[in-house]
Enzyme design. Structure first.
Site, PDB file in Angstrom:
ATOM      1  N   ASP A  49      43.464  44.209  30.719  1.00  0.00           N
ATOM      2  CA  ASP A  49      43.376  43.241  31.820  1.00  0.00           C
ATOM      3  C   ASP A  49      43.002  41.858  31.256  1.00  0.00           C
ATOM      4  O   ASP A  49      42.959  40.870  31.994  1.00  0.00           O
ATOM      5  CB  ASP A  49      42.411  43.704  32.919  1.00  0.00           C
ATOM      6  CG  ASP A  49      40.970  43.812  32.440  1.00  0.00           C
ATOM      7  OD1 ASP A  49      40.717  43.712  31.219  1.00  0.00           O
ATOM      8  OD2 ASP A  49      40.090  44.010  33.305  1.00  0.00           O
ATOM      9  N   LYS A 118      42.358  53.228  30.573  1.00  0.00           N
ATOM     10  CA  LYS A 118      41.029  52.882  30.050  1.00  0.00           C
ATOM     11  C   LYS A 118      40.220  52.269  31.180  1.00  0.00           C
ATOM     12  O   LYS A 118      40.776  51.548  32.025  1.00  0.00           O
ATOM     13  CB  LYS A 118      41.144  51.872  28.898  1.00  0.00           C
ATOM     14  CG  LYS A 118      39.782  51.334  28.440  1.00  0.00           C
ATOM     15  CD  LYS A 118      39.896  50.427  27.221  1.00  0.00           C
ATOM     16  CE  LYS A 118      40.125  48.979  27.540  1.00  0.00           C
ATOM     17  NZ  LYS A 118      39.117  48.334  28.403  1.00  0.00           N
ATOM     18  N   GLU A 187      33.060  47.626  22.046  1.00  0.00           N
ATOM     19  CA  GLU A 187      33.352  46.199  21.883  1.00  0.00           C
ATOM     20  C   GLU A 187      32.067  45.450  21.610  1.00  0.00           C
ATOM     21  O   GLU A 187      31.118  45.496  22.417  1.00  0.00           O
ATOM     22  CB  GLU A 187      34.041  45.642  23.152  1.00  0.00           C
ATOM     23  CG  GLU A 187      34.305  44.144  23.029  1.00  0.00           C
ATOM     24  CD  GLU A 187      35.148  43.558  24.151  1.00  0.00           C
ATOM     25  OE1 GLU A 187      35.643  44.321  25.010  1.00  0.00           O
ATOM     26  OE2 GLU A 187      35.298  42.319  24.171  1.00  0.00           O
TER      27      GLU A 187
HETATM   28  O1  KIV Z   1      41.467  43.852  28.517  1.00  0.00           O
HETATM   29  C1  KIV Z   1      41.367  44.036  27.310  1.00  0.00           C
HETATM   30  O2  KIV Z   1      42.179  43.608  26.485  1.00  0.00           O
HETATM   31  C2  KIV Z   1      40.206  44.766  26.855  1.00  0.00           C
HETATM   32  C3  KIV Z   1      39.742  44.399  25.498  1.00  0.00           C
HETATM   33  C4  KIV Z   1      38.835  43.234  25.596  1.00  0.00           C
HETATM   34  C5  KIV Z   1      39.106  45.514  24.850  1.00  0.00           C
HETATM   35  O3  KIV Z   1      39.643  45.536  27.562  1.00  0.00           O
END
Ligand code: KIV
Length: 285
Positions: A49, A118, A187
Site C-alpha cells: 500500500d 500481508k 521493518e
Molecule cells: O506497503 C509497503 O510497501 C509495505 C512496506 C513498507 C513493507 O508495507
C-alpha cells in the site's frame, strides 16, 4: 521467448530457507516493472500500500483503498506470472473485524490472482491471521515500523530500541507464527532483535526491511532502490540503479529535440507514394 522459471510456491520458499539461501523481495505496483522483476528472478513481490506514496503521491498510505490495491495487484500478477505475489491489505480493510479481514483477503485472492496477503500488527491481529489462514489463504505479518500506525508510533522511525519494546516485538512475532503466518516482515527494528526472532522462528519465514542481515531474506521498496521516489531516500535503502536520473535525462533530451525539430526523423514516421499524393492533391482541387 525466454524460458520461464517454475512458479515460486510456499514449498520452494521454505526449501530456500532450509538451504540457507536468502529470499529476494521487492515492492512493485505495475505491469512492466512486474515483468522485469519476474525476469530478474525475484522470489517474492509485494504490491504494497506504499503505492499510495510511490505511485499516487499521497503523504501516507492511509488513503489507499481496496479498489486501488486490487487494480495494481492484478496488473502485477499479469506481469509476473512466476513470482510469489503478495497483496498488501490497506488501511481499515482488516482492522475493524475478523470478518472484514477475511472478506477482503478473499477479494484479493479472487480478483487479482495473488498468492498471499500481508497485514500489519502484532498479537492484536493474530485472530485475523488465524481466520484468513483457516480459509486457505497464506498470510504474512508485518512488525516493527508499521506505516499504517505511524502516527501512534511517533513517525517513520526505528522500533524496538529498548529491551521492553524489543520483547514486545519478539512476543508479537511468536503470536503471529502461532496464528499461522507463513512469513513475517520486520521493518526497521534493530539487527539483534531481527536475529533473535529469526533464530526463534520454527515454521515462519522472517524477512528484513532495514533490520539487518540475519533474516531469511530482504525486502526493499522498488522506488527507493531505483531512484524513483523524488521526495527522499530512506537510510535503509540502497540505490541499485538510478532509473530516475536516466528518465530525467531522457525527458530533457526529448524536450530539446522536439523544440529544435530534430525529432522525429524519417525513420520515426511514414511517407506516402508520389502518385497517391498527386492524386490526393487532384481530389482536393
Ligand atoms: O506497503 C509497503 O510497501 C509495505 C512496506 C513498507 C513493507 O508495507
Amino acid at each position: 521467448m525466454a524460458e520461464q522459471r517454475k512458479k515460486v510456491t510456499l514449498a520452494s520458499l521454505f526449501k530456500k530457507v532450509a538451504e540457507g539461501k536468502p529470499i529476494t523481495w521487492l515492492t512493485c505496483y505495475d505491469y512492466p516493472t512486474a515483468y522485469f522483476q519476474d525476469q530478474a528472478g525475484i522470489d517474492m513481490i509485494l504490491v504494497g500500500d506504499s503505492l499510495g506514496m510511490t505511485m499516487l503521491g499521497y503523504d501516507s498510505t492511509l488513503p489507499v483503498t481496496m479498489d486501488d490495491m486490487v487494480r495494481h495487484t492484478a496488473a502485477v500478477r499479469r506481469g509476473a506470472p512466476t513470482a510469489w505475489v503478495i497483496g498488501d491489505m490497506p488501511y481499515m480493510s482488516y482492522q475493524p473485524s475478523v470478518e472484514t479481514a477475511v472478506r477482503n483477503a478473499g477479494r484479493f485472492m479472487a480478483e487479482t490472482g495473488c498468492d498471499a496477503i500481508k497485514l500489519e500488527g502484532g498479537a492484536e491481529m493474530a485472530d485475523r491471521i488465524h481466520a484468513i489462514v483457516n480459509c486457505g489463504i497464506p498470510a504474512c505479518g508485518h512488525l516493527g515500523l508499521t506505516p499504517q500506525s505511524a502516527s501512534a508510533l511517533g513517525g517513520f522511525r526505528l522500533q524496538g530500541k529498548s529491551a521492553l519494546q524489543a520483547k514486545k516485538i519478539i512476543d508479537d512475532a511468536k503470536a503471529l507464527e502461532e496464528a499461522g503466518a507463513y512469513a513475517i516482515l520486520l521493518e526497521l527494528v534493530p539487527d539483534r532483535v531481527c536475529k533473535l526472532i529469526t533464530e526463534r522462528a520454527k515454521g515462519c519465514i522472517i524477512m528484513s526491511l532495514g533490520s539487518g542481515l540475519d533474516a531469511h531474506g530482504q525486502l526493499l521498496i522498488y522506488h527507493d532502490a531505483f531512484g524513483l521516489y523524488p521526495r527522499f531516500k530512506p537510510r535503509m535503502a540502497k540505490v541499485f540503479g538510478n532509473a530516475g536520473k536516466v528518465i530525467q535525462e531522457g525527458l530533457a533530451a526529448y524536450v530539446k529535440e522536439v523544440t529544435e525539430k530534430t525529432f522525429p526523423q524519417p525513420e520515426n514516421y511514414f511517407g506516402m507514394p508520389d502518385e497517391e499524393y498527386e492524386e490526393l492533391l487532384n481530389l482536393l482541387k
